[in-house]
Design a protein around this motif. Structure first.
Motif, PDB file in Angstrom:
ATOM      1  N   CYS A 123       0.808  -1.223   0.000  1.00 38.06           N
ATOM      2  CA  CYS A 123       0.000   0.000   0.000  1.00 38.06           C
ATOM      3  C   CYS A 123       0.840   1.272   0.000  1.00 38.06           C
ATOM      4  CB  CYS A 123      -0.943   0.015   1.196  1.00 38.06           C
ATOM      5  SG  CYS A 123      -2.349  -1.123   1.034  1.00 38.06           S
ATOM      6  N   VAL A 124       2.099   1.216   0.398  1.00 43.17           N
ATOM      7  CA  VAL A 124       2.922   2.425   0.407  1.00 43.17           C
ATOM      8  C   VAL A 124       3.870   2.477  -0.786  1.00 43.17           C
ATOM      9  CG1 VAL A 124       2.785   2.685   2.911  1.00 43.17           C
ATOM     10  CG2 VAL A 124       4.703   1.410   1.930  1.00 43.17           C
ATOM     11  N   VAL A 154      -4.039   1.381   4.081  1.00 44.66           N
ATOM     12  CA  VAL A 154      -4.972   0.626   3.251  1.00 44.66           C
ATOM     13  C   VAL A 154      -6.124   1.520   2.808  1.00 44.66           C
ATOM     14  CG1 VAL A 154      -6.571  -1.329   3.180  1.00 44.66           C
ATOM     15  CG2 VAL A 154      -4.365  -1.574   4.341  1.00 44.66           C
ATOM     16  N   VAL A 155      -6.683   2.287   3.744  1.00 47.76           N
ATOM     17  CA  VAL A 155      -7.791   3.195   3.418  1.00 47.76           C
ATOM     18  C   VAL A 155      -7.350   4.205   2.365  1.00 47.76           C
ATOM     19  CG1 VAL A 155      -9.283   5.015   4.321  1.00 47.76           C
ATOM     20  CG2 VAL A 155      -8.959   2.897   5.625  1.00 47.76           C
ATOM     21  N   GLN A 156      -6.149   4.747   2.534  1.00 50.22           N
ATOM     22  CA  GLN A 156      -5.637   5.727   1.571  1.00 50.22           C
ATOM     23  C   GLN A 156      -5.440   5.098   0.190  1.00 50.22           C
ATOM     24  OE1 GLN A 156      -1.507   7.555   1.884  1.00 50.22           O
ATOM     25  NE2 GLN A 156      -2.749   9.273   2.569  1.00 50.22           N
ATOM     26  N   GLN A 162     -13.958  -0.439   0.612  1.00 49.81           N
ATOM     27  CA  GLN A 162     -13.316  -1.735   0.357  1.00 49.81           C
ATOM     28  C   GLN A 162     -12.461  -2.162   1.547  1.00 49.81           C
ATOM     29  OE1 GLN A 162     -14.213  -3.619  -1.866  1.00 49.81           O
ATOM     30  NE2 GLN A 162     -14.820  -2.484  -3.699  1.00 49.81           N
ATOM     31  N   ALA A 163     -11.820  -1.210   2.208  1.00 50.66           N
ATOM     32  CA  ALA A 163     -11.013  -1.559   3.380  1.00 50.66           C
ATOM     33  C   ALA A 163     -11.873  -2.177   4.467  1.00 50.66           C
ATOM     34  CB  ALA A 163     -10.297  -0.321   3.911  1.00 50.66           C
ATOM     35  N   LEU A 221       1.703  13.360  -2.185  1.00 54.95           N
ATOM     36  CA  LEU A 221       1.361  12.881  -0.850  1.00 54.95           C
ATOM     37  C   LEU A 221       0.760  14.003   0.000  1.00 54.95           C
ATOM     38  CD1 LEU A 221       4.461  10.610  -0.185  1.00 54.95           C
ATOM     39  CD2 LEU A 221       2.110   9.840  -0.516  1.00 54.95           C
ATOM     40  N   ALA A 222       1.303  15.207  -0.133  1.00 52.64           N
ATOM     41  CA  ALA A 222       0.786  16.339   0.638  1.00 52.64           C
ATOM     42  C   ALA A 222      -0.630  16.699   0.211  1.00 52.64           C
ATOM     43  CB  ALA A 222       1.705  17.548   0.482  1.00 52.64           C
TER      44      ALA A 222
END
Length: 265
Positions: A123-124, A154-156, A162-163, A221-222
């Protein structure tokens, strides 16, 4: 340039601006021990500011990427009470935070078990490439546990709806479903095709200026967390610095002269 740290749970190989990091505990399907977490964090800290390292490739030794946390470490922490469990769990969260913020492009090659903490690492990543037969899942709730540190990532990555479904059912799924969910970008039929896709993606990454990639990744990302106005103000400053900087000058000159820029040679 200082050498890379010595590791017992990782295999490291550098070539052409790419650092290959191989999780090396195949006897436990590369389960994440506290030592492996610490060594990954040390390696990332060692290369974070190295402009010569332009991409990191994370994969597993043997047939699996990572089967999650090491239950032996958890059993060992039991004698020290809840504080030991908090420390063990939070260390993995720190690893995920640091991996997500690496200025280099992070590519994950996903085969076999991609479970729990291994799911979190996927996920990252900036680019995730999976074998069709890989098995993804977050089995924590089926063990009476929580996906405590991986949940926000995971949520991101795939969204709250879905998470919730995947964590609350401990569902298992293959590479095709992982691609449908947006967890991975490419799905390949076998190990040979997986490697070919990796080489293709690395070739594309190496066409891009490393400083521009790092700044773009930070901006993206920001954008998830910061208010839009201040973010765009900062982005404008970063853009001006890029235009006036070494890479911007070289890139625009190369375009005018119809040649590859220096970083792509």
């Amino acid at each position: 340039m200082s050498p890379l740290p010595a590791c017992q749970t990782l295999l490291l190989e550098s070539r052409n601006g790419v650092l290959l990091i191989r999780l090396n505990r195949p006897e436990s399907r590369n389960a994440m021990s506290l030592q492996m977490v610490a060594e990954l964090r040390m390696v990332m800290a060692a290369v974070r500011d190295r402009r010569s390292v332009r991409a990191l490739v994370l994969r597993g030794a043997g047939e699996h990427f990572c089967a999650g946390g090491d239950l032996k470490d958890m059993a060992g922490a039991r004698a020290h009470g809840s504080a030991a469990y908090r420390e063990l769990n939070r260390a993995f969260g720190a690893l995920l935070e640091e991996a997500q913020q690496m200025p280099q492009v992070l590519i994950c090659l996903l085969q076999g078990a991609v479970l729990g903490g291994g799911f979190g690492l996927a996920c990252v990543s900036d680019i995730a490439i999976a074998e069709q037969s890989a098995q993804f899942g977050m089995p924590e709730t089926s063990l009476g546990l929580l996906p405590a540190q991986i949940a926000p990532f995971v949520v991101q990555r795939i969204g709250l709806t879905q998470a919730r479904r995947l964590t609350l059912t401990a569902a298992r799924f293959d590479g095709a479903e992982a691609q449908r969910l947006g967890l991975v970008h490419f799905v390949e039929p076998d190990a040979q095709a997986l490697q070919a896709r990796l080489e293709q993606q690395l070739a594309q990454v190496l066409r891009c200026a490393p400083g521009a990639n790092a700044a773009t990744k930070a901006l993206l990302l920001a954008s998830v967390e910061q208010p839009r106005g201040p973010l765009l103000d900062q982005a404008a400053s970063d853009f001006a610095n890029a235009v006036m900087g070494e890479e911007g000058v070289e890139g625009t000159l190369a375009f005018v002269q119809k040649r590859p820029p220096a970083w792509a040679n």
